[in-house]
Scaffold this motif. Structure first.
Motif, PDB file in Angstrom:
ATOM      1  N   ALA A 476      48.380 -60.587  39.770  1.00  0.00           N
ATOM      2  CA  ALA A 476      46.958 -60.854  39.989  1.00  0.00           C
ATOM      3  C   ALA A 476      46.349 -61.722  38.893  1.00  0.00           C
ATOM      4  CB  ALA A 476      46.187 -59.536  40.076  1.00  0.00           C
ATOM      5  N   LEU A 477      47.022 -61.819  37.732  1.00  0.00           N
ATOM      6  CA  LEU A 477      46.510 -62.611  36.618  1.00  0.00           C
ATOM      7  C   LEU A 477      47.271 -63.924  36.449  1.00  0.00           C
ATOM      8  CD1 LEU A 477      46.085 -59.749  33.973  1.00  0.00           C
ATOM      9  CD2 LEU A 477      44.335 -60.729  35.476  1.00  0.00           C
ATOM     10  N   ALA A 478      48.110 -64.254  37.420  1.00  0.00           N
ATOM     11  CA  ALA A 478      48.979 -65.420  37.270  1.00  0.00           C
ATOM     12  C   ALA A 478      48.187 -66.722  37.115  1.00  0.00           C
ATOM     13  CB  ALA A 478      49.926 -65.528  38.456  1.00  0.00           C
ATOM     14  N   ARG A 479      47.140 -66.888  37.891  1.00  0.00           N
ATOM     15  CA  ARG A 479      46.360 -68.127  37.795  1.00  0.00           C
ATOM     16  C   ARG A 479      45.754 -68.283  36.399  1.00  0.00           C
ATOM     17  NH1 ARG A 479      43.434 -70.713  42.527  1.00  0.00           N
ATOM     18  NH2 ARG A 479      44.892 -70.558  44.248  1.00  0.00           N
ATOM     19  N   ARG A 480      45.230 -67.198  35.862  1.00  0.00           N
ATOM     20  CA  ARG A 480      44.634 -67.254  34.530  1.00  0.00           C
ATOM     21  C   ARG A 480      45.673 -67.653  33.479  1.00  0.00           C
ATOM     22  NH1 ARG A 480      39.958 -64.838  32.604  1.00  0.00           N
ATOM     23  NH2 ARG A 480      39.858 -64.589  30.332  1.00  0.00           N
TER      24      ARG A 480
END
Length: 541
Positions: A476-480
């Motif tokens: 869920a934090l991959a884009r960040r």
């Protein structure tokens, strides 16, 4: 009788050298190992910066391809007709060797390829798609020696033949790609196209492809289900006996942008195809091509950023408002400078990744694997807003189709979608970092190279490391995470190789306190004029 005189209008930017007027591109060519291509890059930059070639780009973008399913006698021909300007631009790019340079065996071939394509996309991005796929197809075809021996010389030829006839009658060939289907999109493992074995590596394909890029190509790389699982295939437009392979173009896509290039829905109706690689290994086989096309997706976006910044600065340098030139206005200067900064940071990143593709060491191979996904994710996402801000600098003059920026704005989103959407690339970065230790080491080495040059940079990289160890590798934090890695890589390159005013502005505006939501929100006290000068272009005559 005229009611007014036309004044305060900006002269069109024509007849200039796209290479000689771009100090960042010149530096990248030399720094990343392709200095030997300088004369060719300068000659190509002059040729495509001519008023004649710029007019070809405008015409190709205006006149979209047309599908002719049948000839006048009712025979099925599935022919896509292009405007002559499109063919002229294809010839310019292929004759310059954009597709063949990476396979030339010369050190820096990928970088030289990247520099030329970076310039071509500033004239008309649509032709870059088939040129990219043609060159990248060699990485897949090498896995099938017999096919490579037959098709390799045609693909590597620095020539263009857009005619619809068997490849055996042509001096050069182009290659397209058809992977996605209606029900799956990026999830190609859900493909339903069936491949029926006919013996040896020969199969017969039956099924529908939702997106076929460049359907006028001489051959296609595609995916289909075999008894042993998903496999990669090469499908020629013509059978060995000279008859048409039953590949039916059902319709051309009516696309938002990329309109000079054709994309189609196609039907395989018992099409002959040659398997490449093993059954069940289709995705792994075709990824050799996809990783290269991801690099090109990022680099053409960097090229479009450069053109958008150049057009905005050119307009502002000639347009008066409120008593002085726009480029002299205190609020316009940081907007223009920020556009130039973004374009040059993107250029540095994609050219560094191109050098990794040229590299022969395990470290460079690992960085190419990771860097292509990071650059593809970030640079393609930065272009849409970048092109919009550049367009706004021109006001209403930028919003009309007579100028180039409206075309680039429509083009801007496509490369973030093709060759794996943002989420696909972000997940690919997570997968590489989690399962391939060599990519972690390569990344750390690249970031460590700028350690100690700026305290804000050091703190930013340390925060990334801390986040990764504290759960930042969650899906869920991959884009960040990927956004932060891209910013850190760009900052590392700028701090080591960029002009000091640009490096300072990048770090101050993007790392120190975080990103802002719009261009031009730079802190006070920066030296902006040297940055603006890097995008100031004047015609040579």
């Amino acid at each position: 009788m005229p009611t007014h005189q036309v004044t305060n209008q900006v002269p069109p930017l024509l007849d200039y050298n796209l290479f000689d007027s771009d100090p960042g591109l010149q530096a990248a060519l030399a720094r990343e190992g392709a200095g030997w291509a300088r004369d060719a890059a300068s000659a190509f930059g002059a040729s495509i910066g001519s008023a004649e070639t710029i007019a070809l780009g405008e015409a190709a973008g205006r006149h979209t391809p047309e599908l002719h399913s049948f000839d006048r006698f009712g025979q099925r021909i599935d022919h896509v007709e292009f405007h002559p300007a499109y063919h002229a631009l294809m010839a310019r790019g292929l004759e310059a060797g954009i597709h063949s340079l990476p396979a030339s065996g010369r050190a820096g071939g990928f970088v030289a390829h990247a520099v030329l394509e970076y310039m071509l996309t500033q004239i008309e991005p649509g032709v870059c798609c088939p040129i990219t796929m043609t060159g990248a197809s060699l990485a897949v075809l090498r896995q099938a020696p017999a096919l490579f021996g037959q098709w390799g010389p045609l693909i590597r030829a620095d020539a263009y033949d857009g005619s619809a006839r068997p490849a055996a009658e042509k001096a050069a060939a182009t290659i397209g790609m058809a992977m996605t289907e209606k029900q799956g999109g990026s999830d190609v493992r859900s493909n339903t196209t069936l491949a029926r074995p006919l013996g040896e590596d020969l199969y017969e394909l039956t099924g529908h492809k939702w997106f076929c890029s460049a359907p006028m190509s001489d051959g296609f790389l595609t995916l289909a289900q075999t008894p042993g699982g998903l496999a990669c295939f090469f499908v020629p437009r013509w059978r060995p006996d000279g008859t048409r392979n039953p590949i039916f173009i059902q319709r051309l896509k009516d696309k938002l942008g990329n309109r000079s290039n054709a994309s189609a829905e196609i039907e395989y109706a018992g099409a002959l195809a040659w398997r490449i690689g093993e059954e069940g290994r289709g995705v792994a086989t075709i990824m050799a091509m996809v990783n290269q096309t991801r690099l090109d997706a990022a680099l053409v976006c960097a090229g479009m950023m450069r053109q958008c910044a150049v057009q905005a600065v050119h307009h502002a340098a000639h347009r008066h408002a409120f008593g002085r030139l726009l480029i002299e206005q205190p609020l316009m200067q940081p907007v223009l400078a920020d556009l130039v900064i973004e374009a040059e940071a993107a250029t540095m990143l994609v050219m560094r990744v191109a050098r990794a593709f040229d590299g022969k060491t395990p470290e460079e191979t690992a960085f190419a694997r990771l860097g292509a996904a990071i650059a593809k994710f970030w640079v393609t996402k930065r272009l849409p807003n970048h092109s919009y801000e550049a367009l706004e600098c021109l006001g209403g003059n930028g919003f009309v189709e007579e100028g180039p920026l409206a075309r680039f704005y429509r083009e801007a989103p496509v490369n973030a979608i093709w060759e794996g959407s943002g989420n696909v690339n972000a997940l690919d970065v997570l997968r590489a970092l989690g399962k391939e230790p060599a990519t972690v080491a390569a990344l750390r080495g690249e970031l460590k190279a700028a350690q100690g040059l700026d305290q804000r940079y050091d703190a930013f990289v340390a925060a990334i490391e801390k986040a990764m160890h504290a759960g930042g590798m969650q899906e869920a934090l991959a884009r960040r995470l990927v956004e932060d890695l891209a910013l850190a890589l760009e900052a590392s390159l700028l701090l080591r190789h960029g002009p000091a005013p640009m490096a300072e502005a990048f770090v101050a505006g993007r790392l120190d306190g975080g990103m802002r939501g719009c261009y031009g929100a730079l802190p006070a006290g920066l030296s902006l004029q040297p940055i603006l000068d890097r995008a100031r272009v004047e015609p040579s005559r």
